[in-house]
Motif scaffolding. Structure first.
Motif, PDB file in Angstrom:
ATOM      1  N   ASP A   1       0.808  -1.223   0.000  1.00  0.00           N
ATOM      2  CA  ASP A   1       0.000   0.000   0.000  1.00  0.00           C
ATOM      3  C   ASP A   1       0.840   1.272   0.000  1.00  0.00           C
ATOM      4  N   SER A   2       2.044   1.224   0.607  1.00  0.00           N
ATOM      5  CA  SER A   2       2.721   2.492   0.902  1.00  0.00           C
ATOM      6  C   SER A   2       4.177   2.597   0.469  1.00  0.00           C
ATOM      7  N   CYS A   3       4.753   1.552  -0.114  1.00  0.00           N
ATOM      8  CA  CYS A   3       6.172   1.593  -0.465  1.00  0.00           C
ATOM      9  C   CYS A   3       6.366   1.445  -1.972  1.00  0.00           C
ATOM     10  N   ALA A   4       7.217   2.298  -2.539  1.00  0.00           N
ATOM     11  CA  ALA A   4       7.489   2.255  -3.976  1.00  0.00           C
ATOM     12  C   ALA A   4       8.786   1.528  -4.299  1.00  0.00           C
ATOM     13  N   THR A   5       9.698   1.436  -3.346  1.00  0.00           N
ATOM     14  CA  THR A   5      11.008   0.840  -3.588  1.00  0.00           C
ATOM     15  C   THR A   5      11.355  -0.143  -2.480  1.00  0.00           C
ATOM     16  N   THR A   6      12.375  -0.954  -2.760  1.00  0.00           N
ATOM     17  CA  THR A   6      12.870  -1.882  -1.744  1.00  0.00           C
ATOM     18  C   THR A   6      13.368  -1.126  -0.521  1.00  0.00           C
ATOM     19  N   ALA A   7      14.064  -0.017  -0.734  1.00  0.00           N
ATOM     20  CA  ALA A   7      14.591   0.762   0.392  1.00  0.00           C
ATOM     21  C   ALA A   7      13.467   1.248   1.294  1.00  0.00           C
ATOM     22  N   GLU A   8      12.369   1.730   0.704  1.00  0.00           N
ATOM     23  CA  GLU A   8      11.236   2.181   1.509  1.00  0.00           C
ATOM     24  C   GLU A   8      10.618   1.018   2.280  1.00  0.00           C
ATOM     25  N   ALA A   9      10.537  -0.147   1.643  1.00  0.00           N
ATOM     26  CA  ALA A   9       9.968  -1.310   2.306  1.00  0.00           C
ATOM     27  C   ALA A   9      10.828  -1.761   3.478  1.00  0.00           C
ATOM     28  N   VAL A  10      12.141  -1.769   3.298  1.00  0.00           N
ATOM     29  CA  VAL A  10      13.042  -2.151   4.386  1.00  0.00           C
ATOM     30  C   VAL A  10      12.882  -1.193   5.557  1.00  0.00           C
ATOM     31  N   ASP A  11      12.803   0.096   5.253  1.00  0.00           N
ATOM     32  CA  ASP A  11      12.634   1.088   6.315  1.00  0.00           C
ATOM     33  C   ASP A  11      11.332   0.848   7.082  1.00  0.00           C
ATOM     34  N   LEU A  12      10.251   0.572   6.351  1.00  0.00           N
ATOM     35  CA  LEU A  12       8.967   0.327   7.007  1.00  0.00           C
ATOM     36  C   LEU A  12       9.018  -0.936   7.860  1.00  0.00           C
ATOM     37  N   LEU A  13       9.598  -2.008   7.326  1.00  0.00           N
ATOM     38  CA  LEU A  13       9.668  -3.266   8.066  1.00  0.00           C
ATOM     39  C   LEU A  13      10.571  -3.160   9.288  1.00  0.00           C
ATOM     40  N   ARG A  14      11.514  -2.254   9.263  1.00  0.00           N
ATOM     41  CA  ARG A  14      12.338  -2.012  10.453  1.00  0.00           C
ATOM     42  C   ARG A  14      11.548  -1.270  11.530  1.00  0.00           C
ATOM     43  N   ARG A  15      10.623  -0.403  11.118  1.00  0.00           N
ATOM     44  CA  ARG A  15       9.910   0.441  12.075  1.00  0.00           C
ATOM     45  C   ARG A  15       8.687  -0.236  12.694  1.00  0.00           C
ATOM     46  N   LEU A  16       8.059  -1.148  11.965  1.00  0.00           N
ATOM     47  CA  LEU A  16       6.844  -1.779  12.467  1.00  0.00           C
ATOM     48  C   LEU A  16       7.172  -2.933  13.412  1.00  0.00           C
ATOM     49  N   ARG A  17       6.221  -3.262  14.258  1.00  0.00           N
ATOM     50  CA  ARG A  17       6.408  -4.348  15.233  1.00  0.00           C
ATOM     51  C   ARG A  17       5.958  -5.670  14.612  1.00  0.00           C
ATOM     52  N   HIS A  18       6.781  -6.697  14.758  1.00  0.00           N
ATOM     53  CA  HIS A  18       6.524  -8.003  14.154  1.00  0.00           C
ATOM     54  C   HIS A  18       6.008  -8.981  15.207  1.00  0.00           C
ATOM     55  N   ALA A  19       4.871  -9.610  14.900  1.00  0.00           N
ATOM     56  CA  ALA A  19       4.287 -10.552  15.858  1.00  0.00           C
ATOM     57  C   ALA A  19       4.940 -11.928  15.787  1.00  0.00           C
ATOM     58  N   MET A  20       5.444 -12.306  14.612  1.00  0.00           N
ATOM     59  CA  MET A  20       6.015 -13.638  14.411  1.00  0.00           C
ATOM     60  C   MET A  20       7.302 -13.539  13.615  1.00  0.00           C
ATOM     61  N   GLN A  21       7.979 -14.666  13.451  1.00  0.00           N
ATOM     62  CA  GLN A  21       9.275 -14.689  12.779  1.00  0.00           C
ATOM     63  C   GLN A  21       9.102 -15.133  11.324  1.00  0.00           C
ATOM     64  N   TYR A  22       9.427 -14.215  10.419  1.00  0.00           N
ATOM     65  CA  TYR A  22       9.246 -14.447   8.991  1.00  0.00           C
ATOM     66  C   TYR A  22      10.427 -13.886   8.206  1.00  0.00           C
ATOM     67  N   ASN A  23      10.647 -14.466   7.025  1.00  0.00           N
ATOM     68  CA  ASN A  23      11.450 -13.835   5.988  1.00  0.00           C
ATOM     69  C   ASN A  23      10.508 -13.129   5.016  1.00  0.00           C
ATOM     70  N   TYR A  24      10.985 -12.014   4.456  1.00  0.00           N
ATOM     71  CA  TYR A  24      10.249 -11.295   3.415  1.00  0.00           C
ATOM     72  C   TYR A  24      11.184 -11.089   2.234  1.00  0.00           C
ATOM     73  N   SER A  25      10.834 -11.653   1.083  1.00  0.00           N
ATOM     74  CA  SER A  25      11.645 -11.503  -0.126  1.00  0.00           C
ATOM     75  C   SER A  25      11.105 -10.339  -0.937  1.00  0.00           C
ATOM     76  N   LEU A  26      12.015  -9.469  -1.432  1.00  0.00           N
ATOM     77  CA  LEU A  26      11.587  -8.249  -2.121  1.00  0.00           C
ATOM     78  C   LEU A  26      12.442  -7.975  -3.347  1.00  0.00           C
ATOM     79  N   LEU A  27      11.793  -7.404  -4.363  1.00  0.00           N
ATOM     80  CA  LEU A  27      12.482  -6.909  -5.558  1.00  0.00           C
ATOM     81  C   LEU A  27      11.704  -5.714  -6.081  1.00  0.00           C
TER      82      LEU A  27
END
Length: 357
Positions: free
Chosen positions: A181-207
Motif C-alpha cells: 500500500d505504501s512503499c514504492a522501492t525496496t529501500a522504503e519497504a526495508v525502512d517500514l519493516l524495520r519500524r513496524l512491530r513483528h508478531a512472528m518470525q518471517y522472511n520477506y523476499s523483495l524486488l
C-alpha cells in the motif's frame, strides 16, 4: 494407484474506490463463495481478551485505511464491526506452518506459495484504493496479503520461519499489505519493516523496479537484511544475528541450492516460472498436507505478473495468467474471474483453464 487429483478454483476479485468501497466490494465477492457462505452461517464467538477499542487504536496508528476497509467489510457482510475486526483484522490473520520458496535475479522475482489447501483462501485481489498504491496479490482473510506487486513494481512475498511464540505486533500478511500500500522501492519497504512491530518470525523476499533485491529476516525486536545481485529465500534465517532462532530447517535448507543456482543464472520470467512450477522441481511442494498452491513471477520494471495455480501451469502458454498491471492501473480490468487447477498430481501433467467473463 495414484490418488485422484483435486480441483482448486481461485477467484480473481477487482476493486477500486475508497477504502470503505473496496471493503464493501470484497465483502460482496466473499459472500458469494463457499467459504463466505460458511462464515455467514456460523456463530462467531469472540475471545475473552478481545477489545475492539484496542484494535482500533492499533489500526489507527499503523494502518488507518485498513480500518475503513474493515468497516466496509462489516457493512457488506451485515455483521458487527467487532466480528469483522476479529476475523479480518490483525489477530485473525495469524498463519499456521507452511513452506515457501523465492528467487530474485536479473530483474525477475519468482515465488511458490506452499500451504495446506484447506487453509488457503484461494483468492487473488487487484485493488486500487484511494490514498494507497494499487496492488495485485494472493489474499488471506480479505485484508491480508500472502504476496504481490504494486503499481510501482515493488514485489514482496512472505516465508514463515516460526509462528510461536507470538509477540504483540502486526501479523505477516498485514505487514505485506502495508508494504504494498505504501512503499514504492525496496529501500522504503526495508525502512517500514524495520519500524513496524513483528508478531512472528518471517522472511520477506523483495524486488523493486530498479532491480534492488533483499531478504528481510524479521522477528519480535530483531530485523536483519540480506542484499545481493541475486538472492534465494526459503523458510529459515541465514544471518548470524537471527540464525539461532530457527526451528527444524532441513527441508528449507535442501531447497536452497537449486534456487541459488537459478538465481545465479539470471533466468527469464518464463524460465523462472517453469523452474518453480514444474511438479518435479526441488522447489515444488507435494508431500503430506502441504502443496504448492500458486506460483507468481514478476518483472517489476514492466509491471508484469504471471500467475499459475497448482503445478505445471506453464506447460501450455494459455495456462498462465499474464497480467499487465500498468494497463489495469490505468483502468482496464482483466477479463478473468477465476483460475482453475488441480492438486495432488505428483509428476503427472495437468492442463489449467481460465473462466472468462
Amino acid at each position: 494407484m495414484a490418488p485422484a487429483a483435486k480441483t482448486l478454483r481461485v477467484s480473481i476479485v477487482q476493486c477500486r474506490g475508497t477504502p470503505y468501497e473496496v471493503g464493501r466490494a470484497q465483502a460482496d465477492a466473499f459472500a458469494l463463495t463457499r467459504k463466505g457462505k460458511a462464515f455467514l452461517r456460523r456463530k462467531v464467538k469472540l475471545p475473552w481478551w478481545f477489545n475492539v477499542k484496542t484494535e482500533e487504536r492499533a489500526f489507527r496508528a499503523y494502518a488507518p485505511a485498513l480500518w475503513e476497509e474493515i468497516g466496509g467489510i462489516a457493512e457488506g457482510l451485515n455483521i458487527p464491526m467487532e466480528h469483522a475486526v476479529a476475523f479480518f483484522g490483525n489477530d485473525g490473520l495469524r498463519m499456521p506452518t507452511g513452506g515457501c520458496s523465492a528467487v530474485m535475479s536479473g530483474g525477475v522475482y519468482g515465488r511458490n506459495y506452499d500451504f495446506w489447501p484447506r487453509g488457503y483462501e484461494a483468492r487473488f485481489a487487484l485493488v486500487q484504493v484511494n490514498g494507497s498504491y494499487a496492488s495485485i496479490g494472493g489474499t488471506h482473510q480479505l485484508t491480508g496479503r500472502l504476496d504481490g506487486m504494486n503499481e510501482h513494481g515493488l514485489t514482496i512475498g512472505l516465508h514463515l520461519v516460526k509462528a510461536r511464540p507470538r509477540s504483540p505486533g502486526l501479523t505477516s500478511t498485514l505487514l505485506i499489505r502495508r508494504v504494498l500500500d505504501s512503499c514504492a522501492t525496496t529501500a522504503e519497504a526495508v525502512d517500514l519493516l524495520r519500524r513496524l512491530r513483528h508478531a512472528m518470525q518471517y522472511n520477506y523476499s523483495l524486488l523493486d523496479a530498479g532491480g534492488v533485491a533483499v531478504v528481510v529476516e524479521a522477528g519480535a525486536g530483531a530485523v536483519a537484511v540480506r542484499a545481493g545481485d541475486w538472492l534465494a529465500c526459503t523458510n529459515h534465517f541465514q544471518t548470524p544475528q537471527l540464525r539461532a532462532l530457527n526451528r527444524r530447517v532441513a527441508h528449507s535448507i535442501d531447497r536452497l541450492p537449486p534456487l541459488e543456482g537459478w538465481a545465479a543464472r539470471a533466468l527469464s520470467a518464463e524460465q523462472t516460472f517453469k523452474a518453480l512450477n514444474f511438479p518435479a522441481s526441488p522447489a515444488f511442494h507435494n508431500y503430506g498436507n502441504a502443496q504448492t498452491l500458486h506460483t507468481i513471477v514478476s518483472e517489476p520494471s514492466k509491471r508484469r505478473l504471471l500467475i499459475g495455480i497448482g503445478g505445471d501451469a506453464a506447460a501450455l502458454e494459455e495456462d498462465m495468467l499474464d497480467v499487465d498491471f500498468k494497463r489495469w492501473v490505468d483502468g482496464e480490468d482483466i477479463p478473468v474471474t477465476q483460475l482453475k487447477g488441480q492438486l495432488g498430481l505428483g509428476l503427472r501433467r495437468l492442463r489449467r483453464t481460465r473462466v472468462r467473463r
